[in-house]
Design a protein around this motif. Sequence first.
Motif, PDB file in Angstrom:
ATOM      1  N   ARG A 561       0.827  -1.212   0.000  1.00 41.97           N
ATOM      2  CA  ARG A 561       0.000   0.000   0.000  1.00 41.97           C
ATOM      3  C   ARG A 561       0.857   1.256   0.000  1.00 41.97           C
ATOM      4  O   ARG A 561       0.514   2.256  -0.651  1.00 41.97           O
ATOM      5  N   VAL A 562       1.982   1.230   0.725  1.00 41.30           N
ATOM      6  CA  VAL A 562       2.878   2.383   0.728  1.00 41.30           C
ATOM      7  C   VAL A 562       3.450   2.602  -0.662  1.00 41.30           C
ATOM      8  O   VAL A 562       3.500   3.741  -1.163  1.00 41.30           O
ATOM      9  N   THR A 563       3.866   1.515  -1.312  1.00 43.42           N
ATOM     10  CA  THR A 563       4.414   1.621  -2.669  1.00 43.42           C
ATOM     11  C   THR A 563       3.378   2.201  -3.626  1.00 43.42           C
ATOM     12  O   THR A 563       3.691   3.038  -4.476  1.00 43.42           O
ATOM     13  N   LYS A 564       2.150   1.764  -3.472  1.00 42.58           N
ATOM     14  CA  LYS A 564       1.068   2.262  -4.327  1.00 42.58           C
ATOM     15  C   LYS A 564       0.876   3.767  -4.125  1.00 42.58           C
ATOM     16  O   LYS A 564       0.685   4.520  -5.094  1.00 42.58           O
ATOM     17  N   SER A 565       0.959   4.220  -2.887  1.00 43.08           N
ATOM     18  CA  SER A 565       0.804   5.644  -2.593  1.00 43.08           C
ATOM     19  C   SER A 565       1.969   6.448  -3.157  1.00 43.08           C
ATOM     20  O   SER A 565       1.777   7.527  -3.726  1.00 43.08           O
ATOM     21  N   LEU A 566       3.189   5.931  -3.015  1.00 41.95           N
ATOM     22  CA  LEU A 566       4.366   6.629  -3.537  1.00 41.95           C
ATOM     23  C   LEU A 566       4.308   6.720  -5.058  1.00 41.95           C
ATOM     24  O   LEU A 566       4.657   7.757  -5.639  1.00 41.95           O
ATOM     25  N   ASN A 567       3.842   5.660  -5.699  1.00 40.77           N
ATOM     26  CA  ASN A 567       3.715   5.678  -7.158  1.00 40.77           C
ATOM     27  C   ASN A 567       2.697   6.720  -7.608  1.00 40.77           C
ATOM     28  O   ASN A 567       2.892   7.408  -8.625  1.00 40.77           O
ATOM     29  N   ALA A 568       1.599   6.826  -6.846  1.00 39.22           N
ATOM     30  CA  ALA A 568       0.567   7.818  -7.186  1.00 39.22           C
ATOM     31  C   ALA A 568       1.126   9.230  -7.094  1.00 39.22           C
ATOM     32  O   ALA A 568       0.810  10.096  -7.918  1.00 39.22           O
ATOM     33  N   LEU A 569       1.978   9.464  -6.098  1.00 39.75           N
ATOM     34  CA  LEU A 569       2.591  10.792  -5.940  1.00 39.75           C
ATOM     35  C   LEU A 569       3.586  11.064  -7.058  1.00 39.75           C
ATOM     36  O   LEU A 569       3.653  12.177  -7.600  1.00 39.75           O
ATOM     37  N   HIS A 570       4.359  10.055  -7.429  1.00 45.87           N
ATOM     38  CA  HIS A 570       5.325  10.224  -8.518  1.00 45.87           C
ATOM     39  C   HIS A 570       4.626  10.531  -9.837  1.00 45.87           C
ATOM     40  O   HIS A 570       5.115  11.322 -10.653  1.00 45.87           O
ATOM     41  N   VAL A 572       2.074  12.267 -10.420  1.00 47.26           N
ATOM     42  CA  VAL A 572       1.635  13.670 -10.544  1.00 47.26           C
ATOM     43  C   VAL A 572       2.811  14.631 -10.424  1.00 47.26           C
ATOM     44  O   VAL A 572       2.616  15.845 -10.313  1.00 47.26           O
ATOM     45  N   GLY A 573       4.044  14.102 -10.423  1.00 44.11           N
ATOM     46  CA  GLY A 573       5.217  14.963 -10.450  1.00 44.11           C
ATOM     47  C   GLY A 573       5.870  15.242  -9.117  1.00 44.11           C
ATOM     48  O   GLY A 573       6.900  15.929  -9.047  1.00 44.11           O
ATOM     49  N   ALA A 574       5.292  14.742  -8.023  1.00 41.74           N
ATOM     50  CA  ALA A 574       5.867  14.990  -6.702  1.00 41.74           C
ATOM     51  C   ALA A 574       7.099  14.114  -6.490  1.00 41.74           C
ATOM     52  O   ALA A 574       7.218  13.033  -7.073  1.00 41.74           O
ATOM     53  N   LYS A 575       8.012  14.588  -5.653  1.00 38.86           N
ATOM     54  CA  LYS A 575       9.196  13.817  -5.284  1.00 38.86           C
ATOM     55  C   LYS A 575       9.064  13.329  -3.849  1.00 38.86           C
ATOM     56  O   LYS A 575       8.404  13.972  -3.028  1.00 38.86           O
ATOM     57  N   ILE A 576       9.708  12.212  -3.560  1.00 41.40           N
ATOM     58  CA  ILE A 576       9.577  11.576  -2.246  1.00 41.40           C
ATOM     59  C   ILE A 576      10.881  11.729  -1.475  1.00 41.40           C
ATOM     60  O   ILE A 576      11.952  11.349  -1.956  1.00 41.40           O
ATOM     61  N   TYR A 577      10.772  12.269  -0.274  1.00 38.58           N
ATOM     62  CA  TYR A 577      11.916  12.426   0.623  1.00 38.58           C
ATOM     63  C   TYR A 577      11.709  11.539   1.844  1.00 38.58           C
ATOM     64  O   TYR A 577      10.597  11.472   2.384  1.00 38.58           O
ATOM     65  N   ILE A 578      12.773  10.873   2.288  1.00 38.39           N
ATOM     66  CA  ILE A 578      12.721  10.161   3.567  1.00 38.39           C
ATOM     67  C   ILE A 578      13.215  11.118   4.643  1.00 38.39           C
ATOM     68  O   ILE A 578      14.375  11.557   4.613  1.00 38.39           O
ATOM     69  N   ASP A 579      12.346  11.442   5.571  1.00 38.68           N
ATOM     70  CA  ASP A 579      12.674  12.402   6.627  1.00 38.68           C
ATOM     71  C   ASP A 579      13.429  11.702   7.760  1.00 38.68           C
ATOM     72  O   ASP A 579      13.260  10.500   7.997  1.00 38.68           O
ATOM     73  N   MET A 593      14.400  -0.692  -1.517  1.00 39.63           N
ATOM     74  CA  MET A 593      13.040  -1.242  -1.510  1.00 39.63           C
ATOM     75  C   MET A 593      12.016  -0.278  -2.086  1.00 39.63           C
ATOM     76  O   MET A 593      11.002  -0.702  -2.657  1.00 39.63           O
ATOM     77  N   PHE A 594      12.256   1.026  -1.938  1.00 43.93           N
ATOM     78  CA  PHE A 594      11.262   2.009  -2.343  1.00 43.93           C
ATOM     79  C   PHE A 594      11.877   3.022  -3.308  1.00 43.93           C
ATOM     80  O   PHE A 594      13.072   3.324  -3.248  1.00 43.93           O
ATOM     81  N   ASP A 595      11.039   3.557  -4.174  1.00 41.92           N
ATOM     82  CA  ASP A 595      11.474   4.551  -5.159  1.00 41.92           C
ATOM     83  C   ASP A 595      11.408   5.933  -4.521  1.00 41.92           C
ATOM     84  O   ASP A 595      10.366   6.584  -4.514  1.00 41.92           O
ATOM     85  N   VAL A 596      12.532   6.375  -3.955  1.00 40.97           N
ATOM     86  CA  VAL A 596      12.584   7.688  -3.320  1.00 40.97           C
ATOM     87  C   VAL A 596      13.563   8.572  -4.093  1.00 40.97           C
ATOM     88  O   VAL A 596      14.412   8.092  -4.847  1.00 40.97           O
ATOM     89  N   ASP A 597      13.408   9.884  -3.906  1.00 41.88           N
ATOM     90  CA  ASP A 597      14.209  10.855  -4.662  1.00 41.88           C
ATOM     91  C   ASP A 597      15.269  11.541  -3.820  1.00 41.88           C
ATOM     92  O   ASP A 597      16.218  12.102  -4.372  1.00 41.88           O
ATOM     93  N   ALA A 598      15.082  11.547  -2.517  1.00 41.52           N
ATOM     94  CA  ALA A 598      16.028  12.285  -1.676  1.00 41.52           C
ATOM     95  C   ALA A 598      15.942  11.785  -0.253  1.00 41.52           C
ATOM     96  O   ALA A 598      14.973  11.117   0.148  1.00 41.52           O
ATOM     97  N   ILE A 599      16.970  12.114   0.526  1.00 43.15           N
ATOM     98  CA  ILE A 599      16.959  11.819   1.956  1.00 43.15           C
ATOM     99  C   ILE A 599      17.220  13.109   2.721  1.00 43.15           C
ATOM    100  O   ILE A 599      17.904  14.011   2.228  1.00 43.15           O
ATOM    101  N   LYS A 600      16.636  13.192   3.906  1.00 42.18           N
ATOM    102  CA  LYS A 600      16.923  14.305   4.807  1.00 42.18           C
ATOM    103  C   LYS A 600      17.682  13.723   5.997  1.00 42.18           C
ATOM    104  O   LYS A 600      17.109  12.964   6.798  1.00 42.18           O
TER     105      LYS A 600
END
Length: 685
Positions: A561-570, A572-579, A593-600
């Motif tokens: 479910r998390v992967t599905k949500s991240l894909n939906a955000l990608h 629409v052009g959003a980037k994913i950061y791990i905080d 494991m996950f398609d992320v764009d950046a780390i904090k």
Amino acid sequence: MSVKQLHQAMTSQLQAIREGLLWILPCLMILSLILFVASIGEFVLGRDEPWVKVLFELYYFVNDLFPILLTAALAFILAMRWRLPRPPIALVSIVYLALFNQLFSFTGSTVVFELIISMVTPLYAVPLIAYLYKIRWMKFVTNNHLGRIVKESINLILPTLIVGVLVLSINASIIFLIEASNILNLFTISYSDSPLEFGVLFAMVNSCLWFFGIHGYYALLPWVDILQGAVEVANQEVLATGVTTSFVNHSFMAVFTFLGGAGATLGLSFALLLFSNNRAYRLIAMASLPLGLLNINEVLLFGLPIIFNPRLFIPFALAPVANTIVAYLAISMGWVAAPVTGMPFSSPVFVNAWIVTQGDVNASFLQLVNIGVSLLVYAPFVLSLNRTTSDKTILFSSLDTTYSRRHEEALTLSDDRVTKIVNENHKQQTLEQKLHSFSDKEFCMEYQPQICRVTGQVVGCEALIRSVDAEGKIEYPGAFLPWFEQAGLMKDIDRWAVVQVVHDIKIAMAEGWAVPTSVNLTPETLLDEDLMRQLAAYISRVGEYVHVEITEESLLKDKERVTKSLNALHKVGAKIYIDDFGSGFSSLSYLTMFDVDAIKIDRSFIHTIENTKGQKVFNGLISVAQDLNLAVVVEGVETETQLERIPLRNHLSIQGWYFSKSIPLAQLRHYVTQRKNRHESLEQT
């Protein structure tokens, strides 16, 4: 839809019904008081007394409003749950009911189902409106220039028109099916064939109707008329022959069957007081007793509650039936005189029995017996409630302490607010007091800039929620978010945050200075597929400017479910950061494991960066991110020494008090422009 989702949806709708009935409880109590005063006036002075007639007219007028009140209350509650504007939805639901009643007026026996229509209509109409309201082409206004209220009202026009047509069609079909079914045969029962059978069936059907929140007395008016006619017949037969077979009449039901009101709930009040170990139940029972002695039981019906409480349905239906049979046997054997005088249902217990039997003291004693009978019927079910609401205490001897919790009822429907407040009194009251303290405050966003390590320009910012009181005092998330989390409102916070950030980004874009903005989403939001679809659609308007920050805790949840949500955000052009990267569990594994764009990088690494080991660990994280082509945001940089130890990398930006605290949108604009101008000046020199 899965079975679990279907169960949750049904539970949500049933809870809405219960809450709606609770909302109209004050109206019902006013109605009961009017009827009681009118009935006393009729008994003492007669029905022709002017003020008595006025009270009865008022009663019938307000009673006719009951379907409208129920529809409005249900629609208002459901509008809150479906995130719709509440007043317009309540008003539209009233219009639906009025149009239906005008076009398809209830005739004959179908009058008993008018309240069912008033209850059912919002249950399906409001979700349908919510579904259509989300469709973009249904909206006439897409910006906020006209104001929120105007925008919401205009955008509701098309959905409510379409649903209005469906409501008329669906409700007409419901009435057709009811009239064509065998249910209507219940209303053709003959009193003369068996008065006892008629009385037993009246008692049982009345309880069933009340269980669904339908006023049984007025839903069964055709039967009530028969019972009232039987009083006059009994009186004439007693005068002529000294005996009567028509004693199961209106007065009989009022005096011997419904002791305490529908369901013979006076026995339930005493059963709760004697056998319940739940303080909330005992308090409600104590509060219900004075009115119960007048055969008014709304306090129990809506406060306990009995309505939509499957654990109490069986005794609620059986107790009045048992009372009817016991009273029938007592009068048939000549132990008690037959009731031959008219008496309203809302009349004082013991006194009313003495009056309808023309002074037979045994009649009052029979009432006492029937209270005991209904008490015995309710007692096993009250004891059963004890087993599901008893305290569970665990003793830790070595710690000299105990852990105690209240085992909630297995069925969601029994999770009543009144019980919760009493069972977890201190915790719940503290939570509500905290929430109330924030309900009068405004919420706003501040933005903390993120500075490119190489160019010194603003390359992004993080949106941080703030609370502001009437005097302009700002409170930070630590003061209020824990309470919202405890109350289960974090998804609401996330929804508001995304809407606000998108709104502010659109302003910045129009003014020509927009920068990518990070917004935090909690695990609860990421796991809610419907909410994520809504948020993704909203983010799509400015997708390239939105960075969504998620915590490592989120990644520990349901991977699919998390992967599905991240894909939906990608998409629409959003980037994913791990905080707060590196502070949690197995951070490095998440990068594969996950398609992320950046780390904090968590601020804890900055605090140790001034020692050798800390510097090596920090540099290692930077190298891993660079190898994986991930952007990096370093949080918590507060001093120049810390900044100097961070390597110069184009993919790396700094967020911390060294450059700026969080600031309002207007100040962010000035800050972005200022640093841009400074950079251009340096390039020119």
